[in-house]
Design a protein around this motif. Structure first.
Motif, short mmCIF file in Angstrom:
data_model
loop_
_atom_site.label_atom_id
_atom_site.label_comp_id
_atom_site.label_asym_id
_atom_site.label_seq_id
_atom_site.Cartn_x
_atom_site.Cartn_y
_atom_site.Cartn_z
N LEU A 97 28.19 5.15 -74.64
CA LEU A 97 27.46 4.70 -74.13
C LEU A 97 26.89 6.07 -72.92
O LEU A 97 25.77 6.77 -72.98
N ARG A 98 27.92 6.27 -72.57
CA ARG A 98 28.12 6.66 -70.84
C ARG A 98 26.95 8.51 -72.02
O ARG A 98 26.36 8.86 -71.05
N ARG A 99 28.11 9.02 -73.00
CA ARG A 99 26.98 10.40 -73.51
C ARG A 99 25.90 10.55 -74.26
O ARG A 99 24.98 11.17 -73.95
N GLU A 100 25.11 8.88 -74.55
CA GLU A 100 23.71 8.79 -74.62
C GLU A 100 22.68 9.11 -73.15
O GLU A 100 22.01 8.90 -73.31
#
Lengths: 168, 279
Positions: B126-129
Motif C-alpha cells: 500500500l505504501r508504494r501506491e
C-alpha cells in the motif's frame, strides 16, 4: 535432471496463462504483466498464485476467474485453486520486456524498467516517452487517470494525449 | 485468532473507507476536471485498500469483508473523525488530504515491520501506491503556498482546523496495548503521533504555511510552526477539553460527529436494503 510429467504440465499451464489477457489492458497477458507468482501441480490439482497489480484494482476478481478458467481447460488439470497474495508485492519491474513493447503498442507508455524501485524513488517522470511518436517533449497533466495504474500526459510534438503506466 | 490484530485492521480499514467515500463525493464536482479524475482515482484506491484490510480481518473472524465494511451500525466504526468530516471547501479537502496521506505514509512505514505476515505484506504494498497520493497533496500545498494571499490564507485556516482532527489518527486503538505487546504494531500510536507532529510541522514550515500544530491533548504541549524557524514550543496546554469540545477526537472509541451519521446512512443504504446482493 529428468523432466517429469508434472513439469510438462506446468509448462502447459504457463502457456495457457500467456493467453489470459489483462481485462483492462487486453494487449498484454497476466504473464506479460508478471502477475503470476507460482504455478504448482500436485496429482492433477493446480495451484496458481496471482499478485494483484494495484490493490484497489477492480479487475482482480475478473483476473482470478479468467485464470481459473484457462487453467481448468489444460489437459491433465482436474482442479484449480487461484490464490492472491501481496507477498511479494507486485511491482512494475515485474512487467516483461515483451510486455513493455505490447503496452507501448497499445498506446500506454510503459513504466521505467531499471530494476526494483525504492519507495522514495516512486513518482512520475517529468518526461514520459510518447507511445505514438516517440518524442520526450511531453508533460504530465495528472498523476491519476481512468484506472488506478495510469497517469495522464500530453505530447507537445504530436499533440496527442496519452497515458503512462505508473511505476510502483 | 487475534482480537487485538482484528481491531487494528478494522480501524485502519475504516479510515480508508470513510475518507475514500468523502473523496468520491468530488466525482463530478471538483473545481477542475483533472482534480475530478484525481479524487475519483484516489477514492477508488482508498476503498480498495479498505477492502484489503477487511479481507485480512475477515480471515481472522470468519466475517465477510463486505459485511465488515457496510454491515455495521454507525457506532461500530473506528475511523478517526478527520476522515468523516464533510468536504466543505477545496482548501479543507486539500488540508485533510495532505495531513491524512502524510500520516498514512508514516503509519504504513511502521506497519511494514509488523509481526503479522499479511499486514506486513499489505502495508509494504500500500505504501508504494499511497506515494502518489502524498505527491499529489504535497504538490497542491506547494502550489497554493506560492500563490495569491487569499488561497494561502484559506489553506492555513483549513490546516489549523484539520490538524487537531488529524491527531485522531494516532489515538490508541482499542486493543493498543495488546497489539503492541504482540508485535502487530511495531511503533505505538503515541510515538507515531509525536513523529507525525514533528514531520508535519517541519514540512509546513518549509512551505511557509504557519499552522498551529498541537501535539495532542494528553501530551499537553503546543507547538507553533513558524515560517522563520523550527518548531517552537508555544506553551503548556491544559489537558483534553479544547479539542474534545470540537468533537474531533474519539473516533477510535466509536465516537463520531454529526457529519458521520449522514455519511453512514448514504454509504450503507444499498447494503442494508439488499443484504447479500452482489453486483
Amino acid at each position: 535432471v529428468v523432466k517429469t510429467a508434472t513439469t510438462h504440465l506446468e509448462q502447459s499451464i504457463w502457456a495457457a496463462l500467456a493467453g489470459v489477457p489483462d481485462p483492462e489492458i487486453p494487449a498484454v497477458s497476466v504473464v506479460d504483466m508478471g502477475m503470476i507468482e507460482t504455478v504448482e501441480v500436485d496429482a492433477g490439482r493446480a495451484r496458481i498464485v496471482v499478485l494483484p497489480t494495484f490493490t484497489g484494482c477492480p479487475a482482480v476478481p475478473v483476473i482470478k476467474s479468467d485464470v481459473a478458467a484457462a487453467v481448468n481447460a489444460v489437459e491433465g488439470v482436474d482442479e484449480v485453486d487461484v490464490d492472491t497474495t501481496f507477498d511479494p508485492p507486485w511491482t512494475t519491474d515485474r512487467i516483461t520486456a515483451e510486455g513493455r513493447v505490447k503496452l507501448r503498442e497499445f498506446g500506454l507508455a510503459p513504466p521505467g524498467s531499471s530494476g526494483p524501485v525504492l519507495i522514495t524513488e516512486i513518482g512520475l517522470p517529468k518526461q514520459a516517452k510518447c507511445p505514438f511518436c516517440g518524442s520526450t517533449d511531453t508533460v504530465n497533466e495528472n498523476a491519476f487517470g481512468p484506472t488506478p495504474c495510469r497517469a495522464l500526459y500530453y505530447c507537445r510534438a504530436c499533440r496527442n494525449p496519452f497515458e503512462q503506466f505508473k511505476q510502483v | 485468532v487475534s482480537e487485538s490484530l482484528h481491531a487494528v485492521l478494522v480501524a485502519l480499514g475504516d479510515d480508508e473507507l470513510i475518507l475514500g467515500h468523502r473523496h468520491s463525493e468530488w466525482t463530478g464536482f471538483a473545481p477542475q476536471i483533472e482534480e475530478d479524475v484525481a479524487f475519483s482515482s484516489i477514492a477508488q484506491d482508498e476503498i480498495g485498500h479498505a477492502a484489503a484490510y477487511y479481507a485480512i480481518a475477515g480471515s481472522i473472524s470468519g466475517d465477510d469483508p463486505d459485511r465488515i465494511g457496510l454491515g455495521r451500525e454507525a457506532g461500530d466504526y473506528r475511523n478517526a473523525i478527520l476522515c468523516e468530516l464533510e468536504n466543505r471547501e477545496w482548501a479543507f479537502t486539500l488540508a485533510r488530504h495532505w495531513l491524512y496521506d502524510l500520516a498514512d505514509d508514516m503509519r504504513l512505514e511502521s506497519l511494514a515491520g509488523s509481526e503479522d505476515d499479511k499486514l506486513r505484506a499489505l502495508a509494504t504494498k500500500l505504501r508504494r501506491e499511497e506515494r502518489y497520493h502524498l505527491i499529489h497533496a504535497d504538490a497542491w500545498l506547494t502550489r497554493i503556498a506560492q500563490g495569491p494571499v487569499e488561497g494561502r490564507t484559506r489553506l492555513i485556516d483549513a490546516l489549523s482546523e484539520a490538524f487537531p482532527a488529524a491527531l485522531g489518527l494516532f489515538e490508541p486503538f482499542e486493543t493498543e496495548e495488546a497489539a503492541v505487546k504482540e508485535g502487530w504494531l511495531p511503533v505505538p500510536s503515541d510515538e507515531l503521533r509525536r513523529q507525525f507532529v514533528a514531520t508535519a510541522g517541519r514540512r509546513l514550515d518549509e512551505l511557509g504555511l504557519p499552522t498551529e500544530v498541537t501535539a495532542g491533548a494528553d501530551s499537553a504541549a503546543e507547538f507553533l510552526a513558524s515560517s522563520s524557524g523550527d518548531l517552537i514550543e508555544a506553551g503548556r496546554r491544559a489537558a483534553e477539553p479544547e479539542v474534545d469540545e470540537k468533537n474531533l477526537l474519539g473516533g477510535r472509541r466509536g465516537r463520531h460527529s454529526k457529519d458521520f451519521s449522514v455519511l453512514w446512512d448514504t454509504m450503507t443504504k444499498t447494503y442494508r436494503e439488499h443484504e447479500g446482493a452482489s453486483w
